[in-house]
Design a protein around this motif. Sequence first.
Motif, PDB file in Angstrom:
ATOM      1  N   ILE A 277       0.825  -1.216   0.000  1.00  0.00           N
ATOM      2  CA  ILE A 277       0.000   0.000   0.000  1.00  0.00           C
ATOM      3  C   ILE A 277       0.854   1.258   0.000  1.00  0.00           C
ATOM      4  CG2 ILE A 277      -1.996  -1.105   1.052  1.00  0.00           C
ATOM      5  CD1 ILE A 277      -1.073   0.012   3.735  1.00  0.00           C
ATOM      6  N   GLU A 278       2.048   1.197   0.582  1.00  0.00           N
ATOM      7  CA  GLU A 278       2.904   2.383   0.582  1.00  0.00           C
ATOM      8  C   GLU A 278       3.348   2.740  -0.831  1.00  0.00           C
ATOM      9  OE1 GLU A 278       6.052   2.458   3.450  1.00  0.00           O
ATOM     10  OE2 GLU A 278       4.948   1.194   4.856  1.00  0.00           O
ATOM     11  N   ARG A 279       3.683   1.738  -1.615  1.00  0.00           N
ATOM     12  CA  ARG A 279       4.064   2.010  -3.008  1.00  0.00           C
ATOM     13  C   ARG A 279       2.882   2.569  -3.786  1.00  0.00           C
ATOM     14  NH1 ARG A 279       2.922  -0.191  -7.417  1.00  0.00           N
ATOM     15  NH2 ARG A 279       1.965  -1.970  -6.368  1.00  0.00           N
ATOM     16  N   GLN A 280       1.684   2.035  -3.535  1.00  0.00           N
ATOM     17  CA  GLN A 280       0.497   2.562  -4.206  1.00  0.00           C
ATOM     18  C   GLN A 280       0.288   4.037  -3.862  1.00  0.00           C
ATOM     19  OE1 GLN A 280      -3.140   0.262  -4.081  1.00  0.00           O
ATOM     20  NE2 GLN A 280      -2.011  -1.624  -3.712  1.00  0.00           N
ATOM     21  N   ALA A 281       0.494   4.379  -2.607  1.00  0.00           N
ATOM     22  CA  ALA A 281       0.335   5.776  -2.209  1.00  0.00           C
ATOM     23  C   ALA A 281       1.354   6.660  -2.908  1.00  0.00           C
ATOM     24  CB  ALA A 281       0.471   5.902  -0.685  1.00  0.00           C
ATOM     25  N   MET A 282       2.610   6.202  -3.003  1.00  0.00           N
ATOM     26  CA  MET A 282       3.643   6.991  -3.676  1.00  0.00           C
ATOM     27  C   MET A 282       3.317   7.176  -5.157  1.00  0.00           C
ATOM     28  SD  MET A 282       5.806   7.899  -1.348  1.00  0.00           S
ATOM     29  CE  MET A 282       4.357   7.984  -0.293  1.00  0.00           C
ATOM     30  N   ASP A 283       2.698   6.173  -5.766  1.00  0.00           N
ATOM     31  CA  ASP A 283       2.390   6.241  -7.205  1.00  0.00           C
ATOM     32  C   ASP A 283       1.115   7.039  -7.484  1.00  0.00           C
ATOM     33  OD1 ASP A 283       4.613   4.709  -7.686  1.00  0.00           O
ATOM     34  OD2 ASP A 283       3.512   2.803  -7.829  1.00  0.00           O
ATOM     35  N   ASP A 368       4.949  11.601   5.471  1.00  0.00           N
ATOM     36  CA  ASP A 368       3.597  11.691   6.019  1.00  0.00           C
ATOM     37  C   ASP A 368       2.638  10.778   5.264  1.00  0.00           C
ATOM     38  OD1 ASP A 368       4.459  13.514   7.869  1.00  0.00           O
ATOM     39  OD2 ASP A 368       3.719  15.274   6.793  1.00  0.00           O
ATOM     40  N   ALA A 369       2.795  10.715   3.947  1.00  0.00           N
ATOM     41  CA  ALA A 369       1.898   9.875   3.148  1.00  0.00           C
ATOM     42  C   ALA A 369       2.048   8.404   3.526  1.00  0.00           C
ATOM     43  CB  ALA A 369       2.190  10.076   1.661  1.00  0.00           C
ATOM     44  N   ARG A 370       3.273   7.959   3.709  1.00  0.00           N
ATOM     45  CA  ARG A 370       3.486   6.556   4.103  1.00  0.00           C
ATOM     46  C   ARG A 370       2.865   6.270   5.464  1.00  0.00           C
ATOM     47  NH1 ARG A 370       7.402   3.929   1.039  1.00  0.00           N
ATOM     48  NH2 ARG A 370       8.574   5.274  -0.392  1.00  0.00           N
ATOM     49  N   VAL A 373      -1.066   6.301   5.193  1.00  0.00           N
ATOM     50  CA  VAL A 373      -1.676   5.141   4.544  1.00  0.00           C
ATOM     51  C   VAL A 373      -1.569   3.904   5.439  1.00  0.00           C
ATOM     52  CG1 VAL A 373       0.345   4.294   3.262  1.00  0.00           C
ATOM     53  CG2 VAL A 373      -1.948   3.994   2.316  1.00  0.00           C
ATOM     54  N   ARG A 374      -0.466   3.792   6.195  1.00  0.00           N
ATOM     55  CA  ARG A 374      -0.368   2.663   7.131  1.00  0.00           C
ATOM     56  C   ARG A 374      -1.435   2.765   8.217  1.00  0.00           C
ATOM     57  NH1 ARG A 374       5.321   3.719   6.714  1.00  0.00           N
ATOM     58  NH2 ARG A 374       5.208   4.889   8.682  1.00  0.00           N
ATOM     59  N   LEU A 375      -1.597   3.968   8.788  1.00  0.00           N
ATOM     60  CA  LEU A 375      -2.606   4.146   9.832  1.00  0.00           C
ATOM     61  C   LEU A 375      -4.018   3.967   9.282  1.00  0.00           C
ATOM     62  CD1 LEU A 375      -1.125   7.215  11.753  1.00  0.00           C
ATOM     63  CD2 LEU A 375      -1.222   4.842  12.531  1.00  0.00           C
ATOM     64  N   ALA A 376      -4.270   4.507   8.083  1.00  0.00           N
ATOM     65  CA  ALA A 376      -5.608   4.395   7.492  1.00  0.00           C
ATOM     66  C   ALA A 376      -5.946   2.935   7.196  1.00  0.00           C
ATOM     67  CB  ALA A 376      -5.688   5.226   6.224  1.00  0.00           C
ATOM     68  N   TRP A 377      -4.945   2.194   6.722  1.00  0.00           N
ATOM     69  CA  TRP A 377      -5.188   0.771   6.429  1.00  0.00           C
ATOM     70  C   TRP A 377      -5.498   0.008   7.715  1.00  0.00           C
ATOM     71  CZ3 TRP A 377      -6.105  -2.087   2.291  1.00  0.00           C
ATOM     72  CH2 TRP A 377      -6.030  -3.464   2.411  1.00  0.00           C
ATOM     73  N   ARG A 378      -4.707   0.257   8.765  1.00  0.00           N
ATOM     74  CA  ARG A 378      -4.931  -0.430  10.028  1.00  0.00           C
ATOM     75  C   ARG A 378      -6.275  -0.028  10.632  1.00  0.00           C
ATOM     76  NH1 ARG A 378      -3.412  -4.881  11.046  1.00  0.00           N
ATOM     77  NH2 ARG A 378      -5.649  -5.089  11.398  1.00  0.00           N
ATOM     78  N   GLU A 379      -6.612   1.237  10.507  1.00  0.00           N
ATOM     79  CA  GLU A 379      -7.876   1.717  11.066  1.00  0.00           C
ATOM     80  C   GLU A 379      -9.061   1.068  10.371  1.00  0.00           C
ATOM     81  OE1 GLU A 379     -10.243   5.959  11.853  1.00  0.00           O
ATOM     82  OE2 GLU A 379      -8.271   5.937  10.900  1.00  0.00           O
ATOM     83  N   GLN A 448      -9.099   5.445   1.071  1.00  0.00           N
ATOM     84  CA  GLN A 448      -9.021   5.853  -0.335  1.00  0.00           C
ATOM     85  C   GLN A 448      -8.345   7.213  -0.479  1.00  0.00           C
ATOM     86  OE1 GLN A 448     -12.563   5.354  -2.741  1.00  0.00           O
ATOM     87  NE2 GLN A 448     -13.354   3.771  -1.382  1.00  0.00           N
ATOM     88  N   LEU A 449      -8.603   8.103   0.476  1.00  0.00           N
ATOM     89  CA  LEU A 449      -7.946   9.402   0.435  1.00  0.00           C
ATOM     90  C   LEU A 449      -6.456   9.267   0.699  1.00  0.00           C
ATOM     91  CD1 LEU A 449      -8.057  12.479   0.279  1.00  0.00           C
ATOM     92  CD2 LEU A 449      -8.630  12.504   2.708  1.00  0.00           C
ATOM     93  N   ALA A 450      -6.075   8.432   1.672  1.00  0.00           N
ATOM     94  CA  ALA A 450      -4.660   8.248   1.984  1.00  0.00           C
ATOM     95  C   ALA A 450      -3.912   7.585   0.842  1.00  0.00           C
ATOM     96  CB  ALA A 450      -4.509   7.416   3.261  1.00  0.00           C
ATOM     97  N   LEU A 451      -4.575   6.717   0.106  1.00  0.00           N
ATOM     98  CA  LEU A 451      -3.952   6.049  -1.038  1.00  0.00           C
ATOM     99  C   LEU A 451      -3.924   6.939  -2.274  1.00  0.00           C
ATOM    100  CD1 LEU A 451      -5.403   2.423  -0.799  1.00  0.00           C
ATOM    101  CD2 LEU A 451      -2.996   3.061  -0.645  1.00  0.00           C
ATOM    102  N   GLY A 452      -4.761   7.968  -2.310  1.00  0.00           N
ATOM    103  CA  GLY A 452      -4.867   8.777  -3.521  1.00  0.00           C
ATOM    104  C   GLY A 452      -5.703   8.114  -4.588  1.00  0.00           C
ATOM    105  N   GLY A 453      -6.494   7.127  -4.190  1.00  0.00           N
ATOM    106  CA  GLY A 453      -7.316   6.384  -5.136  1.00  0.00           C
ATOM    107  C   GLY A 453      -7.680   5.046  -4.530  1.00  0.00           C
TER     108      GLY A 453
END
Length: 465
Positions: A277-283, A368-370, A373-379, A448-453
């Motif tokens: 998911i971190e790579r997805q957020a970066m992309d 911050d994005a990484r 997205v980790r916190l949003a996924w866990r939440e 979805q917001l943390a991932l950018g999609g």
Amino acid sequence: MIPLVSRPLRASALAACALLAGCASFSEDGGFGQVQGIAAQKLGKEATWNRTPEDARRAEARVAQLLHADGHSQARLASADDAVQIALFNNPELQASFADLGIAEADLVQAGRLPNPGFSFARTHSGGDIKIERSLSLALMQLFTMPATSRIEARRFDQVRLLLADKLLRTAAQTRQAYYRAVASQQGLAYQEQVNQAAEASHELAAKMAERGNVSKLDAAREQLFYADTQTGLARARRDALQDKEALARLLGIAPAFTLPERLPDLPVRIEEAADIERQAMDQRLDIQAARLEVAGLQDSLGLTRATRFINVLDLGALRTSETGKAPEIGYQVDIEIPLFDWGQARVARAEAIYMQSAHKLAATALDARSQVRLAWRERQDAFVLARRYRDAIVPLRRQVSDENLLRYNGMLISVFELLADAREQAATVNAAIEAERDFWIADAGLQLALGGPATADNRQGKQP
């Protein structure tokens, strides 16, 4: 009168200027097409920029169509998807932000326009002698740096488009979350009203039984306290429902004169792990892409500042001087800034500091994005587990206990007050279950917001309405 320059040379210069100036023009959509494409790709929705009264009227008609899609006269917001679409049509803050596109495009067009030539005229006389001086000048330094300036502004224009698209995604996520809060508040209010009715009946029964001496003062006081607490909870639920609906209406840009579904959408059957998911957020995240463009633009700007640190002003002019009784004098002049006191170190140092600041901001944004997205996924994972536990275990068990207590009451094994106490516990469980479902859908929109999609490997079964 003799011209300042020859006719063929003047014609060639004018033609070149016209050609270069023609390259800088405004686009038909003002750069909004890319923003619309991102909205369609990441949200499956259409975004509009209401630049004219006609555009505003069309958006208003489409909003009305979405609110009356079921054919009823009363406005009804049927789903979170409809709420997002209305916000993309009608959110006033979003529409105001779209004007940044027009500002950035104007700067881009201006950077591609040739500098206007300067003309000066002087007339002096001494007795009967008259002397006239005329000059035509052009800012050569601005002309030489125009390609670099245009590239910088083009990159900034792209950055503004990405930032606006990111704001659009954030508005969509905020609208979706506000929708779930409003529906959950309304659902909780409806249940609280039922609890209040039961508490009122219990209170009246306890009061009558206390008058006849059939219950103790302690039991009667307990029922009176429960009724007072229930009324307080009902007032709080009404306040929350009103505030959450107002918050949703502000994001939609309309009055809160619409109805909502009676309950939240059903939970999905399952949610699967997404890969990296971190790579997805970066992309996917547009704020990171915009920050990268900003760094690249400042790098070019730094190079331009270094290249022009010594010579920042360079003007070339054609001269013609006429004097009574003499042949006209024709020539040229060059105006240049002499770096005697200012060698440009301050400008270069400032540009370097701004560039390094932007580079560190990019690193901070990525970090911050990484984390987000980790916190949003866990939440979302935790919220799904909790909501499913309420749905599959706690609420059915609470219902089973209530059914057993009702049987015991019918068999005169427990008193009415014990039955009502069980009803209070059931109400608390149901409210907690509603909040757990609400938290899952809010966390889902936050992910979805943390991932950018959307998560590319998120094969969820079930679909929200």
